[in-house]
Design a protein around this motif. Structure first.
Motif: not given
Length: 346
Positions: A85-93, A12-26
């Motif tokens: 540093q803790t990830g925030l996720w949600t599981r949607v329906n 979409a116009i104005g949307a952030p570019a996708p990651f080319r590499e996944l962020p490094v996270s535990l």
């Protein structure tokens, strides 16, 4: 399939570019919180320092009459806490539910700037990812978000497992996948009511020997699916996870299931109960003795080529790669766990 040139273009116009590499996270444990329960939301500030990922659950285990409260509770929980540093996720329906669209339309504008990953249930093919991918891009652009929200697919239908490679390749927004054994068992027509783990009837027998009984060895119902998921994820640079283990009264069986998944390549598992947090932390952090031996290999082969003998065992290019996997994970664990950092001596 998109062409390589367009694969990483925003949808979409104005949307952030996708990651080319996944962020490094535990992400050793993805800890589920029912956000419609006020006393559970109140525990989140203390929980943040104890887990790698806090997930606000909106789907299974949330009663139909509490779905809207769970959504509002998650938005409140996300807004009121600093996750660091803790990830925030949600599981949607799931996509065919009456709650999915409002989950996305309300959460992304309100707290999308804090949200790392949306877990999408019952993914059956790349078309499910494409739909959410496009929708997220539009909402990110509208909300002025500077960072893309990633998608994590749950494999819990026979069709999803069949299409696992296409799902992995569907979008640069893909974070990884989790095994959902309960729904998958129902989808396959498996004759079990267990949520993860083995089953006493799924076994092989020792050879018959005259005059003695035969021993049954229980097998892992999920070995094939986990292996298939791990191969698909790692082929596309994604992260594979084991999902839930439902018997909170059997920590030994839970640890065994987690350990099987870890050895096969999974990076973490879901924790549905507080007693599973430390289990996941223990299992999905490399053993200190393994780390020490892996460091010996890397030190003896600085450029990763050739062959050396260490403690009577031959090490070569292939074992160097195995050692690097262990040491790299230990370094990542050490960034969040000071106690293990001392033990690893990294």
């Amino acid at each position: 399939m998109k062409t390589p040139r367009s694969f990483y273009q925003p949808l979409a116009i104005g949307a952030p570019a996708p990651f080319r590499e996944l962020p490094v996270s535990l992400e050793r444990m993805i800890h589920f919180v029912p956000p419609h329960v006020e006393k559970m939301r109140a525990k989140v500030p203390d929980l943040i320092s104890k887990v790698d990922v806090v997930l606000g659950n909106l789907e299974d285990a949330i009663p139909a009459n509490a779905k809207e409260d769970a959504r509002k509770g998650f938005i409140q929980m996300a807004a009121e806490n600093d996750f660091g540093q803790t990830g925030l996720w949600t599981r949607v329906n799931c996509l065919n539910s009456p709650w999915f669209l409002d989950d996305i339309l309300e959460i992304v504008p309100a707290v999308g700037h804090k949200l790392d990953v949306i877990m999408l249930p019952k993914v059956e093919g790349p078309w499910d990812i494409h739909y959410l991918d496009q929708l997220l891009a539009q909402l990110e652009a509208k909300a002025g978000l500077s960072r893309p929200i990633m998608i994590h697919a749950i494999l819990e239908t026979a069709e999803g497992v069949k299409n696992v490679e296409d799902i992995a390749a569907a979008s640069p927004r893909m974070h990884g996948m989790s095994l959902g054994p309960a729904d998958l068992a129902a989808s396959r027509g498996m004759k079990t009511t267990r949520v993860g783990g083995g089953h006493p009837d799924y076994a092989v027998l020792s050879d018959a020997v005259e005059g003695s009984g035969r021993t049954a060895f229980q097998q892992d119902l999920w070995h094939y699916t986990v292996a298939k998921m791990v191969d698909a994820c790692l082929s596309y640079g994604l992260k594979p996870f084991y999902g839930p283990f439902g018997d909170f009264s059997d920590p030994e069986a839970c640890e065994s299931q987690f350990r099987n998944a870890f050895l096969m390549g999974c990076l973490g598992a879901w924790s549905l109960h507080p007693n599973q947090i430390d289990l996941a932390k223990k299992v999905f952090s490399p053993d200190p003795d393994e780390v020490a031996f892996a460091k010996k290999i890397l030190d003896a082969m600085p450029d990763g080529t050739g062959a050396v003998m260490i403690d009577g065992k031959m090490q070569d290019d292939a074992t160097w790669k195995q050692a690097k996997v262990i040491v790299d994970l230990a370094r990542l664990v050490a960034t969040k766990d000071p106690d293990l950092a001392k033990v690893y001596a990294l």
